[in-house]
Write an enzyme that holds these catalytic residues in place. Sequence first.
Site, PDB file in Angstrom:
ATOM      1  N   ASP A  72     -24.039 -15.573   0.534  1.00  0.00           N
ATOM      2  CA  ASP A  72     -22.840 -16.034   0.352  1.00  0.00           C
ATOM      3  C   ASP A  72     -22.497 -16.542  -0.947  1.00  0.00           C
ATOM      4  OD1 ASP A  72     -20.589 -16.924   2.890  1.00  0.00           O
ATOM      5  OD2 ASP A  72     -20.173 -17.546   0.852  1.00  0.00           O
ATOM      6  N   ILE A  73     -21.048 -15.979  -1.491  1.00  0.00           N
ATOM      7  CA  ILE A  73     -20.769 -16.334  -2.798  1.00  0.00           C
ATOM      8  C   ILE A  73     -20.115 -17.837  -2.870  1.00  0.00           C
ATOM      9  CG2 ILE A  73     -18.436 -15.590  -2.503  1.00  0.00           C
ATOM     10  CD1 ILE A  73     -18.741 -13.798  -4.964  1.00  0.00           C
TER      11      ILE A  73
ATOM     12  N   HIS B  44     -19.892 -10.313  10.839  1.00  0.00           N
ATOM     13  CA  HIS B  44     -20.736 -10.832   9.956  1.00  0.00           C
ATOM     14  C   HIS B  44     -21.245 -12.246  10.972  1.00  0.00           C
ATOM     15  CE1 HIS B  44     -17.073 -12.468   8.330  1.00  0.00           C
ATOM     16  NE2 HIS B  44     -17.433 -13.651   8.371  1.00  0.00           N
TER      17      HIS B  44
ATOM     18  N   HIS C 227     -23.280 -15.892   9.736  1.00  0.00           N
ATOM     19  CA  HIS C 227     -23.773 -16.846   8.689  1.00  0.00           C
ATOM     20  C   HIS C 227     -24.941 -17.503   9.185  1.00  0.00           C
ATOM     21  CE1 HIS C 227     -19.629 -17.533   6.875  1.00  0.00           C
ATOM     22  NE2 HIS C 227     -19.266 -17.039   8.011  1.00  0.00           N
TER      23      HIS C 227
ATOM     24  N   ASN D 168     -17.502 -16.503  12.853  1.00  0.00           N
ATOM     25  CA  ASN D 168     -16.097 -16.696  12.891  1.00  0.00           C
ATOM     26  C   ASN D 168     -15.412 -15.329  13.391  1.00  0.00           C
ATOM     27  OD1 ASN D 168     -16.120 -19.452  12.231  1.00  0.00           O
ATOM     28  ND2 ASN D 168     -15.992 -18.661  10.165  1.00  0.00           N
TER      29      ASN D 168
ATOM     30  N   VAL E 209     -13.010 -12.317   6.507  1.00  0.00           N
ATOM     31  CA  VAL E 209     -13.277 -11.053   6.168  1.00  0.00           C
ATOM     32  C   VAL E 209     -13.478 -10.306   7.556  1.00  0.00           C
ATOM     33  CG1 VAL E 209     -15.034  -9.543   4.954  1.00  0.00           C
ATOM     34  CG2 VAL E 209     -14.736 -11.760   4.027  1.00  0.00           C
TER      35      VAL E 209
HETATM   36  P1  AMP Z   1     -15.652 -15.861   7.217  1.00  0.00           P
HETATM   37  O1  AMP Z   1     -14.842 -17.137   6.981  1.00  0.00           O
HETATM   38  O2  AMP Z   1     -16.515 -16.064   8.463  1.00  0.00           O
HETATM   39  O3  AMP Z   1     -14.880 -14.546   7.301  1.00  0.00           O
HETATM   40  O4  AMP Z   1     -16.827 -15.803   6.156  1.00  0.00           O
HETATM   41  C1  AMP Z   1     -16.643 -14.932   4.915  1.00  0.00           C
HETATM   42  C2  AMP Z   1     -17.332 -15.316   3.916  1.00  0.00           C
HETATM   43  O5  AMP Z   1     -17.544 -14.377   3.283  1.00  0.00           O
HETATM   44  C3  AMP Z   1     -17.237 -16.799   3.378  1.00  0.00           C
HETATM   45  O6  AMP Z   1     -18.318 -17.661   3.442  1.00  0.00           O
HETATM   46  C4  AMP Z   1     -17.313 -16.195   1.867  1.00  0.00           C
HETATM   47  O7  AMP Z   1     -17.681 -17.214   0.812  1.00  0.00           O
HETATM   48  C5  AMP Z   1     -18.024 -15.150   1.923  1.00  0.00           C
HETATM   49  N1  AMP Z   1     -17.721 -14.128   0.904  1.00  0.00           N
HETATM   50  C6  AMP Z   1     -16.481 -13.485   0.568  1.00  0.00           C
HETATM   51  N2  AMP Z   1     -16.742 -12.534  -0.424  1.00  0.00           N
HETATM   52  C7  AMP Z   1     -18.075 -12.432  -0.611  1.00  0.00           C
HETATM   53  C8  AMP Z   1     -18.931 -11.662  -1.793  1.00  0.00           C
HETATM   54  N3  AMP Z   1     -18.265 -10.890  -2.470  1.00  0.00           N
HETATM   55  N4  AMP Z   1     -20.139 -11.767  -1.732  1.00  0.00           N
HETATM   56  C9  AMP Z   1     -20.709 -12.746  -1.080  1.00  0.00           C
HETATM   57  N5  AMP Z   1     -20.022 -13.285   0.044  1.00  0.00           N
HETATM   58  C10 AMP Z   1     -18.797 -13.353  -0.026  1.00  0.00           C
END
Ligand code: AMP
Length: 121
Positions: free
Chosen positions: A34-35, A111, A113, A92, A107
């Site tokens: 995760d970024i 996915h 986590h 989520n 996103v």
């Molecule tokens: P959610 O809020 O459950 O949809 O989680 C989306 C996750 O994607 C968040 O924890 C972000 O930090 C992560 N994220 C968004 N863009 C990127 C990226 N380019 N590379 C890695 N993680 C990302």
Amino acid sequence: MQQYDKNNIFYKIINKEVNANIVLEGKHFIAFHDIAPKAPVHILVIPKGLYVDYNDFALNASDDEIVDFNRGIAEIVKIMRLENHGFKLISNAGKFTTPDFPEPQSVMHMHVHILGKSSEE
Ligand code: AMP
């Protein structure tokens, strides 16, 4: 449930238009850091198939995709040495939040986590 929209960052990661720090890639999944990590180890596992959220994936993915995805999570737990300290899996879906879990899905590509701490730390 909303329709899958290809205009999301994970779709671009799957298609290698955007780089990710990939830990493991399988036939049906990609796992990457995760970024914005919220734990010492914070990995995202995404299916390569186009599913909006966990429910869409669980209802509509093939058995092969579902098994490969879940075995992928177990592989990550092993690679990142998370067994000793334990770990959390969070997915989520949609807008729902609670005070303890204030973040909705941001996103719109399914996915999970994986949050944990390596036994090396
Ligand atoms: P959610 O809020 O459950 O949809 O989680 C989306 C996750 O994607 C968040 O924890 C972000 O930090 C992560 N994220 C968004 N863009 C990127 C990226 N380019 N590379 C890695 N993680 C990302």
